[in-house]
Design a protein around this motif. Structure first.
Motif, PDB file in Angstrom:
ATOM      1  N   ASN A   1      -6.954   6.920  -9.986  1.00  0.00           N
ATOM      2  CA  ASN A   1      -7.891   7.085  -8.866  1.00  0.00           C
ATOM      3  C   ASN A   1      -9.344   6.904  -9.289  1.00  0.00           C
ATOM      4  OD1 ASN A   1      -5.911   7.594  -6.940  1.00  0.00           O
ATOM      5  ND2 ASN A   1      -5.931   9.805  -7.294  1.00  0.00           N
TER       6      ASN A   1
ATOM      7  N   SER B   1       2.943   8.187  -5.321  1.00  0.00           N
ATOM      8  CA  SER B   1       2.376   7.699  -4.059  1.00  0.00           C
ATOM      9  C   SER B   1       1.771   8.832  -3.235  1.00  0.00           C
ATOM     10  CB  SER B   1       3.450   6.972  -3.244  1.00  0.00           C
ATOM     11  OG  SER B   1       4.427   7.879  -2.743  1.00  0.00           O
ATOM     12  N   TYR B   2       2.236  10.068  -3.431  1.00  0.00           N
ATOM     13  CA  TYR B   2       1.666  11.220  -2.725  1.00  0.00           C
ATOM     14  C   TYR B   2       0.303  11.610  -3.276  1.00  0.00           C
ATOM     15  CZ  TYR B   2       6.104  12.191  -0.336  1.00  0.00           C
ATOM     16  OH  TYR B   2       7.219  12.115   0.466  1.00  0.00           O
TER      17      TYR B   2
ATOM     18  N   GLU C   1      -4.878   7.578  -4.207  1.00  0.00           N
ATOM     19  CA  GLU C   1      -5.751   7.319  -3.064  1.00  0.00           C
ATOM     20  C   GLU C   1      -5.329   6.044  -2.340  1.00  0.00           C
ATOM     21  OE1 GLU C   1      -9.696   7.239  -4.600  1.00  0.00           O
ATOM     22  OE2 GLU C   1      -9.700   9.355  -5.188  1.00  0.00           O
ATOM     23  N   PRO C   2      -5.735   5.883  -1.068  1.00  0.00           N
ATOM     24  CA  PRO C   2      -5.321   4.706  -0.294  1.00  0.00           C
ATOM     25  C   PRO C   2      -5.747   3.382  -0.913  1.00  0.00           C
ATOM     26  CG  PRO C   2      -6.188   6.409   1.159  1.00  0.00           C
ATOM     27  CD  PRO C   2      -6.453   6.872  -0.243  1.00  0.00           C
ATOM     28  N   LYS C   3      -6.791   3.371  -1.761  1.00  0.00           N
ATOM     29  CA  LYS C   3      -7.242   2.112  -2.363  1.00  0.00           C
ATOM     30  C   LYS C   3      -6.245   1.546  -3.368  1.00  0.00           C
ATOM     31  CE  LYS C   3      -9.793   4.454  -6.079  1.00  0.00           C
ATOM     32  NZ  LYS C   3     -11.120   4.686  -6.694  1.00  0.00           N
TER      33      LYS C   3
ATOM     34  N   ALA D   1      -2.340  -5.296   2.205  1.00  0.00           N
ATOM     35  CA  ALA D   1      -1.392  -4.183   2.057  1.00  0.00           C
ATOM     36  C   ALA D   1       0.039  -4.655   2.203  1.00  0.00           C
ATOM     37  CB  ALA D   1      -1.696  -3.107   3.090  1.00  0.00           C
TER      38      ALA D   1
ATOM     39  N   ARG E   1      -2.985  -0.038  -4.897  1.00  0.00           N
ATOM     40  CA  ARG E   1      -1.910  -0.913  -4.459  1.00  0.00           C
ATOM     41  C   ARG E   1      -0.786  -0.890  -5.485  1.00  0.00           C
ATOM     42  NH1 ARG E   1      -4.465  -0.135  -0.662  1.00  0.00           N
ATOM     43  NH2 ARG E   1      -5.372  -1.617   0.819  1.00  0.00           N
TER      44      ARG E   1
ATOM     45  N   ALA F   1       0.844  -1.194   0.000  1.00  0.00           N
ATOM     46  CA  ALA F   1       0.000   0.000   0.000  1.00  0.00           C
ATOM     47  C   ALA F   1       0.878   1.243   0.000  1.00  0.00           C
ATOM     48  CB  ALA F   1      -0.929  -0.011   1.215  1.00  0.00           C
ATOM     49  N   GLY F   2       0.248   2.392  -0.212  1.00  0.00           N
ATOM     50  CA  GLY F   2       0.991   3.646  -0.264  1.00  0.00           C
ATOM     51  C   GLY F   2       1.716   3.975   1.026  1.00  0.00           C
ATOM     52  N   GLU F   3       1.205   3.478   2.166  1.00  0.00           N
ATOM     53  CA  GLU F   3       1.849   3.762   3.441  1.00  0.00           C
ATOM     54  C   GLU F   3       3.260   3.188   3.532  1.00  0.00           C
ATOM     55  OE1 GLU F   3      -1.096   2.515   3.023  1.00  0.00           O
ATOM     56  OE2 GLU F   3      -2.552   3.866   3.974  1.00  0.00           O
TER      57      GLU F   3
ATOM     58  N   THR G   1       6.230   5.745   3.225  1.00  0.00           N
ATOM     59  CA  THR G   1       6.466   6.829   4.180  1.00  0.00           C
ATOM     60  C   THR G   1       7.743   6.630   4.990  1.00  0.00           C
ATOM     61  OG1 THR G   1       5.045   5.709   5.806  1.00  0.00           O
ATOM     62  CG2 THR G   1       4.009   7.328   4.356  1.00  0.00           C
TER      63      THR G   1
END
Length: 554
Positions: free
Chosen positions: A449, A472-473, A476-478, A553, A480, A65-67, A70
């Protein structure tokens, strides 16, 4: 220049107003524009992770996932300040560490958001105003008029807004150029007065202090950006020219201060020299992957962007109408300052404009084009041009008859209007010309998106690595990510209705098509990269989509 010593009240009010507007626009909508490829590398260096470590952890053919990005985009608990310096030394030595050290400490206090890291550049940019005031005082020896107009022009200059809102070292470099240049001019002026016995004995410690400031600011400038070496060359040519290429006392003191500054930079320059050939190889790769621009249209466009910038391309008809006007203004400003000032004044400005730009321009003349990412190297030239224009405008506001002064009032008003319009347009834009290879990322993010269960597949070749981080910035969180190394054929799991390939080589894309018996359609393309979609993939896999779109994720 007696008539320039004191500015009328209306001019002082105008300077204060434009300065306030410039400051406000610098802080406005800091996270509005795309956090682009080079800025993600800034955050990576601050984090203390190397590219090799990142590839091992996330470019490993697993869905994330995008997280997951970070951890590698700012200060963290796993790495410290020493790791930040070491990763620069290992992989990016042509970027000296000073800005990254300051940014690391800044992000440990204010967090890792885009607003936080860009706000550092904004606050640094505020130092430009007192520094340009000092430089103009040393050049023209007037308290307000020319320095005040220079501050006003730089406050609303679009080119300064670009670097004041970017997570890179360029605005800090401008501050160091101003400080080193102003301290050099002051030291030379005190040296000259001392020779004429116009300075009392008690002022000698001040002379030593000023030369010390020059040595320190030169070292700071070198630790900010390597191109400072050419600014130092420009300073040397100026000092030797004023001394008529004789080894005078001023020249000896200057050489001593310069040697001290360069000796302070020796620890890093040894790292740069050790990594020199690897840097040439990486620079060659960038050159082959990025499109070259015609050098003279590029330079003229950059000159125009000092005063007016609404993100026009080189082939825009409006650009052909506007750029000649600013070319005439700059050309006349340089001619005017050469005709009306002492040679010590105009020679400094000419050398500052020309010398640091030559190492950039001459090789690109041979190559037949210039990289669009080369514009920060022209920052010393931008500075010299703005000072020349400020002197012209400040002088012409008082000289001549009433009708002549009115014409120059109109010209100054038009320059101010162009700057304010540029700020207005820029403040509302999602992307800008300086975003380079990431210019189209907002459009790509919008395409992805809009889908329901998207998966973005990419490898780490070329610019893909930084651009995936940039995307990635915006995604959206959906969304992958399935990131692979060395162009391995990805193992696409079940459950994704929309699969995108980010900038794949044709052979790799065709291999994926063959393995999954699918076709690809291009959904985005520009001069830097392309995005493809597996058009038949959703039909093949739809029956395997899990309920509620709950995707792993990890």
């Amino acid at each position: 220049m007696r008539h320039l010593k004191f500015a009328p009240s209306w001019l002082r009010f105008l300077i204060i107003f434009l300065l306030a507007m410039g400051v406000l626009f610098r802080f406005f909508n800091l996270d509005g524009k795309v956090y682009w490829h080079d800025e993600t590398y800034t955050s990576l260096r601050i984090s203390g992770y190397t590219i090799t470590e990142v590839k091992q952890q996330i470019f490993n053919n697993r869905v994330i996932a995008g997280e997951s990005f970070t951890q590698f985009q700012g200060a963290n608990q796993q790495k410290n300040l020493n790791d930040t310096i070491m990763t620069l030394a290992k992989e990016d030595s042509h970027h000296p560490p000073l800005y990254y050290i300051i940014a690391r400490l800044w992000m440990e206090i204010f967090g890792n958001s885009v607003t936080a890291i860009r706000s550092l550049s904004v606050f640094i940019s505020l130092l430009v105003f007192p520094c340009v005031y000092w430089l103009c005082r040393e050049l023209f020896n007037v308290p307000l008029s020319v320095p005040g107009v220079a501050i006003a022009l730089m406050a609303i200059s679009p080119i300064h807004l670009v670097y004041a809102q970017e997570a890179q070292e360029y605005i800090l470099w401008l501050v160091t150029i101003l400080l080193s240049s102003a301290s050099l001019l002051r030291a030379m002026r005190l040296e000259s007065q001392d020779k004429d016995e116009l300075v009392k004995e008690r002022q000698r410690p001040d002379l030593f202090a000023i030369w010390s400031i020059y040595a320190v600011t030169l070292a700071i400038s070198l630790y900010t950006f390597l191109w400072s070496g050419f600014v130092a060359v420009a300073h040397g040519i100026y000092v030797m020219s004023i001394a008529k290429f004789q080894l005078t006392g001023t020249v000896r003191t200057y050489l001593l201060a310069s040697i001290v500054g360069f000796l302070a930079f020796m620890p890093w320059i040894t790292i740069v020299m050790g990594d020199f050939f690897q840097f040439l190889i990486s620079a060659d790769k960038i050159t082959t992957q990025s499109s070259l621009m015609p050098i003279f249209p590029f330079l003229i466009m950059q000159l125009s962007r000092i005063f007016f910038d609404v993100d026009l391309s080189l082939d825009n008809p409006l650009g052909y109408l506007i750029t000649p006007l600013f070319l005439i203004l700059v050309g006349y400003s340089i001619y005017f300052i050469c005709q009306t000032t002492n040679y010590k004044v105009w020679l400094f400005i000419i050398i500052l404009i020309v010398v640091p730009a030559l190492p950039l321009i001459l090789p690109n003349l041979i190559a037949g084009g210039i990289l669009s990412s080369s514009e920060p190297y022209l920052i010393p030239s931008y500075l010299g041009i703005q000072v020349a224009v400020a002197y012209l405008l400040a002088t012409q506001l008082y000289n001549g008859n009433v009708s002549r002064r009115r014409i120059w009032h109109i010209i100054m008003a038009l320059v101010i209007i162009c700057g304010l319009i540029s700020y207005k347009v820029s403040s509302q834009a999602e992307t800008w010309w300086n975003k380079g290879m990431s210019y189209g990322n907002p459009q790509v993010a919008q395409i992805i998106n809009q889908t329901t269960r998207p998966l973005l597949i990419s490898d780490a070749l070329g610019d893909n690595y930084g651009n995936v981080f940039s995307l990635s910035y915006l995604l959206e969180p959906k969304v992958r990510f399935l990131l692979v190394n060395n162009q391995k054929v990805p193992k696409i799991p079940d459950g994704f209705a929309d699969v995108f390939l980010f900038n794949p080589l044709d052979t790799w894309r065709e291999t994926i098509e063959k393995k999954y018996k699918a076709k690809t359609d291009i959904v985005y393309s520009d001069n830097y990269y392309s995005v493809w979609k597996l058009t038949k993939f959703s039909k093949l896999r739809r029956r395997n989509i899990p309920p509620n779109n709950k995707l792993s994720a990890s």
